[in-house]
Design a protein around this motif. Structure first.
Motif, PDB file in Angstrom:
ATOM      1  N   LEU A  34       0.834  -1.211   0.000  1.00  0.00           N
ATOM      2  CA  LEU A  34       0.000   0.000   0.000  1.00  0.00           C
ATOM      3  C   LEU A  34       0.869   1.262   0.000  1.00  0.00           C
ATOM      4  O   LEU A  34       0.556   2.237  -0.696  1.00  0.00           O
ATOM      5  N   THR A  35       1.950   1.221   0.730  1.00  0.00           N
ATOM      6  CA  THR A  35       2.868   2.372   0.741  1.00  0.00           C
ATOM      7  C   THR A  35       3.421   2.606  -0.665  1.00  0.00           C
ATOM      8  O   THR A  35       3.424   3.739  -1.172  1.00  0.00           O
ATOM      9  N   HIS A  36       3.855   1.528  -1.294  1.00  0.00           N
ATOM     10  CA  HIS A  36       4.429   1.637  -2.640  1.00  0.00           C
ATOM     11  C   HIS A  36       3.388   2.140  -3.644  1.00  0.00           C
ATOM     12  O   HIS A  36       3.639   3.084  -4.407  1.00  0.00           O
ATOM     13  N   VAL A  37       2.223   1.527  -3.616  1.00  0.00           N
ATOM     14  CA  VAL A  37       1.186   1.875  -4.601  1.00  0.00           C
ATOM     15  C   VAL A  37       0.709   3.315  -4.403  1.00  0.00           C
ATOM     16  O   VAL A  37       0.558   4.071  -5.379  1.00  0.00           O
ATOM     17  N   ARG A  38       0.503   3.716  -3.171  1.00  0.00           N
ATOM     18  CA  ARG A  38       0.006   5.075  -2.919  1.00  0.00           C
ATOM     19  C   ARG A  38       1.065   6.123  -3.288  1.00  0.00           C
ATOM     20  O   ARG A  38       0.732   7.190  -3.809  1.00  0.00           O
ATOM     21  N   SER A  39       2.316   5.795  -3.051  1.00  0.00           N
ATOM     22  CA  SER A  39       3.377   6.728  -3.452  1.00  0.00           C
ATOM     23  C   SER A  39       3.406   6.871  -4.968  1.00  0.00           C
ATOM     24  O   SER A  39       3.590   7.969  -5.512  1.00  0.00           O
ATOM     25  N   PHE A  40       3.209   5.749  -5.645  1.00  0.00           N
ATOM     26  CA  PHE A  40       3.213   5.747  -7.117  1.00  0.00           C
ATOM     27  C   PHE A  40       2.023   6.557  -7.653  1.00  0.00           C
ATOM     28  O   PHE A  40       2.185   7.425  -8.523  1.00  0.00           O
ATOM     29  N   ILE A  41       0.845   6.292  -7.119  1.00  0.00           N
ATOM     30  CA  ILE A  41      -0.340   7.046  -7.552  1.00  0.00           C
ATOM     31  C   ILE A  41      -0.164   8.525  -7.194  1.00  0.00           C
ATOM     32  O   ILE A  41      -0.599   9.413  -7.937  1.00  0.00           O
ATOM     33  N   GLY A  42       0.508   8.775  -6.104  1.00  0.00           N
ATOM     34  CA  GLY A  42       0.733  10.151  -5.659  1.00  0.00           C
ATOM     35  C   GLY A  42       1.550  10.976  -6.640  1.00  0.00           C
ATOM     36  O   GLY A  42       1.476  12.208  -6.649  1.00  0.00           O
ATOM     37  N   THR A  43       2.307  10.293  -7.525  1.00  0.00           N
ATOM     38  CA  THR A  43       3.070  11.047  -8.535  1.00  0.00           C
ATOM     39  C   THR A  43       2.133  11.755  -9.505  1.00  0.00           C
ATOM     40  O   THR A  43       2.537  12.686 -10.203  1.00  0.00           O
ATOM     41  N   LEU A  44       0.882  11.319  -9.557  1.00  0.00           N
ATOM     42  CA  LEU A  44      -0.090  11.990 -10.431  1.00  0.00           C
ATOM     43  C   LEU A  44      -0.337  13.427  -9.974  1.00  0.00           C
ATOM     44  O   LEU A  44      -0.701  14.285 -10.772  1.00  0.00           O
ATOM     45  N   GLN A  45      -0.156  13.648  -8.691  1.00  0.00           N
ATOM     46  CA  GLN A  45      -0.372  14.999  -8.152  1.00  0.00           C
ATOM     47  C   GLN A  45       0.628  15.977  -8.764  1.00  0.00           C
ATOM     48  O   GLN A  45       0.243  17.043  -9.240  1.00  0.00           O
ATOM     49  N   SER A  46       1.912  15.573  -8.809  1.00  0.00           N
ATOM     50  CA  SER A  46       2.902  16.478  -9.387  1.00  0.00           C
ATOM     51  C   SER A  46       2.724  16.579 -10.887  1.00  0.00           C
ATOM     52  O   SER A  46       2.945  17.636 -11.488  1.00  0.00           O
ATOM     53  N   ALA A  47       2.309  15.483 -11.526  1.00  0.00           N
ATOM     54  CA  ALA A  47       2.049  15.535 -12.974  1.00  0.00           C
ATOM     55  C   ALA A  47       0.938  16.527 -13.268  1.00  0.00           C
ATOM     56  O   ALA A  47       0.971  17.264 -14.244  1.00  0.00           O
ATOM     57  N   ARG A  48      -0.054  16.581 -12.382  1.00  0.00           N
ATOM     58  CA  ARG A  48      -1.176  17.488 -12.574  1.00  0.00           C
ATOM     59  C   ARG A  48      -0.713  18.935 -12.443  1.00  0.00           C
ATOM     60  O   ARG A  48      -1.100  19.793 -13.212  1.00  0.00           O
ATOM     61  N   GLN A  49       0.174  19.172 -11.469  1.00  0.00           N
ATOM     62  CA  GLN A  49       0.637  20.532 -11.255  1.00  0.00           C
ATOM     63  C   GLN A  49       1.519  21.012 -12.400  1.00  0.00           C
ATOM     64  O   GLN A  49       1.555  22.194 -12.719  1.00  0.00           O
ATOM     65  N   ASP A  50       2.208  20.051 -13.048  1.00  0.00           N
ATOM     66  CA  ASP A  50       3.081  20.418 -14.165  1.00  0.00           C
ATOM     67  C   ASP A  50       2.297  20.698 -15.440  1.00  0.00           C
ATOM     68  O   ASP A  50       2.786  21.343 -16.357  1.00  0.00           O
ATOM     69  N   ALA A  51       1.073  20.163 -15.515  1.00  0.00           N
ATOM     70  CA  ALA A  51       0.297  20.278 -16.749  1.00  0.00           C
ATOM     71  C   ALA A  51      -0.206  21.704 -16.938  1.00  0.00           C
ATOM     72  O   ALA A  51      -0.364  22.459 -15.985  1.00  0.00           O
ATOM     73  N   LYS A  52      -0.466  22.025 -18.195  1.00  0.00           N
ATOM     74  CA  LYS A  52      -0.980  23.356 -18.506  1.00  0.00           C
ATOM     75  C   LYS A  52      -2.443  23.451 -18.093  1.00  0.00           C
ATOM     76  O   LYS A  52      -3.233  22.555 -18.334  1.00  0.00           O
ATOM     77  N   GLY A  53      -2.808  24.564 -17.494  1.00  0.00           N
ATOM     78  CA  GLY A  53      -4.214  24.838 -17.220  1.00  0.00           C
ATOM     79  C   GLY A  53      -4.713  24.162 -15.959  1.00  0.00           C
ATOM     80  O   GLY A  53      -4.184  23.162 -15.504  1.00  0.00           O
ATOM     81  N   ALA A  54      -5.723  24.766 -15.376  1.00  0.00           N
ATOM     82  CA  ALA A  54      -6.296  24.217 -14.153  1.00  0.00           C
ATOM     83  C   ALA A  54      -7.154  23.001 -14.470  1.00  0.00           C
ATOM     84  O   ALA A  54      -7.763  22.915 -15.520  1.00  0.00           O
ATOM     85  N   ILE A  55      -7.171  22.082 -13.550  1.00  0.00           N
ATOM     86  CA  ILE A  55      -7.999  20.896 -13.692  1.00  0.00           C
ATOM     87  C   ILE A  55      -9.263  21.093 -12.867  1.00  0.00           C
ATOM     88  O   ILE A  55      -9.200  21.496 -11.712  1.00  0.00           O
ATOM     89  N   THR A  56     -10.372  20.808 -13.478  1.00  0.00           N
ATOM     90  CA  THR A  56     -11.639  20.962 -12.766  1.00  0.00           C
ATOM     91  C   THR A  56     -12.402  19.644 -12.811  1.00  0.00           C
ATOM     92  O   THR A  56     -11.924  18.663 -13.370  1.00  0.00           O
ATOM     93  N   GLU A  57     -13.612  19.687 -12.274  1.00  0.00           N
ATOM     94  CA  GLU A  57     -14.428  18.472 -12.220  1.00  0.00           C
ATOM     95  C   GLU A  57     -14.729  17.933 -13.613  1.00  0.00           C
ATOM     96  O   GLU A  57     -14.996  16.757 -13.795  1.00  0.00           O
ATOM     97  N   LYS A  58     -14.676  18.773 -14.631  1.00  0.00           N
ATOM     98  CA  LYS A  58     -14.982  18.284 -15.975  1.00  0.00           C
ATOM     99  C   LYS A  58     -13.938  17.281 -16.470  1.00  0.00           C
ATOM    100  O   LYS A  58     -14.154  16.596 -17.463  1.00  0.00           O
ATOM    101  N   ASP A  59     -12.817  17.200 -15.767  1.00  0.00           N
ATOM    102  CA  ASP A  59     -11.790  16.264 -16.180  1.00  0.00           C
ATOM    103  C   ASP A  59     -12.106  14.818 -15.805  1.00  0.00           C
ATOM    104  O   ASP A  59     -11.406  13.904 -16.203  1.00  0.00           O
ATOM    105  N   PHE A  60     -13.140  14.641 -15.035  1.00  0.00           N
ATOM    106  CA  PHE A  60     -13.509  13.277 -14.659  1.00  0.00           C
ATOM    107  C   PHE A  60     -14.419  12.670 -15.706  1.00  0.00           C
ATOM    108  O   PHE A  60     -15.248  13.349 -16.301  1.00  0.00           O
ATOM    109  N   HIS A  61     -14.279  11.350 -15.893  1.00  0.00           N
ATOM    110  CA  HIS A  61     -15.275  10.629 -16.681  1.00  0.00           C
ATOM    111  C   HIS A  61     -16.546  10.549 -15.859  1.00  0.00           C
ATOM    112  O   HIS A  61     -16.509  10.520 -14.634  1.00  0.00           O
ATOM    113  N   GLY A  62     -17.671  10.462 -16.546  1.00  0.00           N
ATOM    114  CA  GLY A  62     -18.944  10.436 -15.842  1.00  0.00           C
ATOM    115  C   GLY A  62     -19.177   9.166 -15.070  1.00  0.00           C
ATOM    116  O   GLY A  62     -19.680   9.176 -13.968  1.00  0.00           O
ATOM    117  N   THR A  63     -18.816   8.055 -15.656  1.00  0.00           N
ATOM    118  CA  THR A  63     -19.149   6.778 -15.025  1.00  0.00           C
ATOM    119  C   THR A  63     -17.947   5.857 -15.040  1.00  0.00           C
ATOM    120  O   THR A  63     -16.996   6.074 -15.767  1.00  0.00           O
TER     121      THR A  63
END
Lengths: 64, 459
Positions: A34-63
């Protein structure tokens, strides 16, 4: 996002709250995974911050 | 050539001309299974008598002169995640002991309507949650894995134990075993093929698709199991080999990293050959590649844990150790991690849609190296770094699951070890016809992959 290094005791508590039977001998392996997996998924946070433009709820798939 | 060696296209032609009977064809395939499957274990359940009975009925129908459905008398295997009424769906797991399916999966009904004959159910990595299928051997060398999770399906098609098979693909589970066993694997566009009656792994990433010996056979099978029939079908698109002007994206990042040199060289040769055939090679920087694997794991773990939420609590010891650990871990994953992964998936899909406005398809390896030895846990790369087998096999494949776009793996050659590997074409949604055309050109360049030699099977 800082991910805690899970211990066997923390996993026992989490498993109890999720009503997941987890024998003592399995807790260390689940903690490490769990430590390994959560740390790995946590890299998405920095990837999001590096990306252009703000991310909002519209970035989620509906279902799922 | 023995009947079990035929492609669907070849067998159908002979059957239509009454030069091959379905009984002869099914019997040839079953003889092959009886000869080899004790060593390979592609099948979890062989349906010999029902298949022969169906073949006799198919033969009677042919003799009446009635119009034949497209897969009349063709022996096809089903991954053992797919329901057939009255039969167990084992998922290659003790959890499923005693299970009997009450109805047919939609794809099973479609294949039956198309005239196919089911030879049996094939082994999967337990509940499709893995890339190795431990029960099954690679027909090219039995000390190696066939890949997974559709390892039984790919192995059976490879050695002649079926002319084709259905597999499922959540992170490469059709394409990886197809590449490692030297056959064709197609993961269609999300939503093209029904998932009803198929045990899910991660519902928002799962796909059903064909595993075949030729690209044309993959097109035929895709037509048979597609939800919607379209005028410009995939199979019809293969009547010519024209790719002039097709923009073929060659990634400059991610997809050619940590790659076996022999595979890299083979793909470079294929790129040149496709350019000679009229394709325009375009260098592409693939966006958001750093989000592929964490996104895949965040979604797959959480969704699989949800699917198995009852059984992992009531009978955890019925699971194999690897799957049990993943399900237990997924059960404790916070919702915010799952939502972060879903958000990354949406961003990746949007970025890839933009990328595919510049190119018609990507050409990439299916696998970075050939089949691991059974039980091997990691690869060691030339720089001394270590990579888990599961990660190595998923990393070139998962993006197509996350974005829902189609991806086709075609045999691209054999490594100096004798083991096969594949090239993968990935295109925008509903571009199967383009991918199949590119795949058929590769077949023309590399030649049809032979059956594994008996000495290799016995090695």
């Amino acid at each position: 996002m800082t991910i805690p290094a899970y211990t066997a005791e923390m996993i026992a508590d989490l498993a109890n709250r999720h009503e997941l039977p987890l024998p003592q001998e399995r807790r260390a392996a689940v903690a490490a995974t769990l430590t390994h997996v959560r740390s790995f998924i946590g890299t998405l946070q920095s990837a999001r911050q590096d990306a252009k433009g703000a991310i909002t709820e519209k970035d989620f798939h509906g279902t799922v | 050539m023995e009947p079990f060696e035929l492609s669907i296209t070849e067998a159908s032609t002979l059957i239509a001309k009454k030069e091959l009977s379905p009984v002869e064809l099914v019997d040839s395939v079953l003889q092959r299974v009886w000869k080899l499957d004790d060593n390979i274990a592609a099948y979890s359940l062989l349906l010999a008598e029902p298949a022969l009975e169906r073949a006799r009925l198919a033969e009677e129908q042919i003799m009446t002169g009635a119009a034949l459905p497209p897969l009349q008398g063709i022996p096809i295997a089903l991954k053992d995640l797919i329901d057939v009424a009255g039969l167990p769906t084992s998922a290659s797991s003790r959890v499923q002991v005693g299970h009997v399916a009450e109805s047919d999966a939609v794809t099973v009904k479609q294949l039956q309507k198309a005239g196919a004959i089911f030879t049996g159910k094939t082994h999967t990595h337990e509940f499709a949650f893995g890339l190795t299928t431990p029960q099954t051997a690679n027909p090219w060398h039995t000390e190696h894995t066939p890949g997974g999770s559709s390892g039984g399906s790919a192995a059976a098609v490879s050695y002649g134990g079926a002319l084709a098979a259905l597999g499922t693909d959540t992170g490469g589970s059709i394409r990886v075993p197809a590449a490692l066993c030297g056959v064709v694997g197609l993961k269609p566009t999300r939503g093209t093929v029904s998932l009803e009656g198929v045990i899910p792994l991660a519902p928002s990433l799962d796909h059903v698709g064909p595993i075949t010996r030729t690209v044309k056979d993959a097109a035929l099978l895709l037509e048979a199991i597609s939800k919607a029939k379209v005028d410009n079908s995939s199979a019809n698109a293969l009547v010519d080999h024209e790719i002039t002007g097709t923009k073929l994206g060659v990634p400059v990042n991610y997809f050619y990293e940590r790659l076996e040199p022999e595979i890299e060289e083979a793909l470079a040769q294929l790129q040149r050959a496709l350019a000679d055939a009229g394709a325009e090679l375009v260098e592409v920087s693939v966006p958001l590649t750093e989000t592929i694997m964490p996104g895949q794991w965040g979604i797959m773990l959480a969704e699989a844990a949800f699917v198995h939420r009852d059984n992992i609590r009531s009978r955890p010891d019925h699971y194999g150790e690897d799957v049990r650990l993943l399900l237990e871990t997924g059960s404790l994953l916070p919702a915010q991690d799952y939502l972060m992964a879903k958000q990354a998936q949406a961003r990746l899909e949007r970025a890839w849609t933009e990328m595919f406005q510049k190119v018609d398809a990507l050409i990439v390896p299916t696998v970075p190296t050939v089949a691991a030895r059974r039980g091997q846990s990691a690869f060691i790369w030339q720089d001394g770094s270590e990579e888990p087998v599961v990660v190595a096999y998923v990393r070139f494949n998962a993006a197509a699951n996350l974005t829902g776009v189609p991806a086709l793996s075609v045999p691209a050659g054999r490594h100096s070890s004798g083991l096969p590997f594949g090239v993968q074409f990935i295109g925008p949604a509903h571009s199967e016809a383009v991918l199949l055309k590119l795949g058929q050109l590769v077949e023309g360049i590399t030649g049809r992959m032979p059956m594994p030699a008996p000495f290799a099977i016995c090695a």
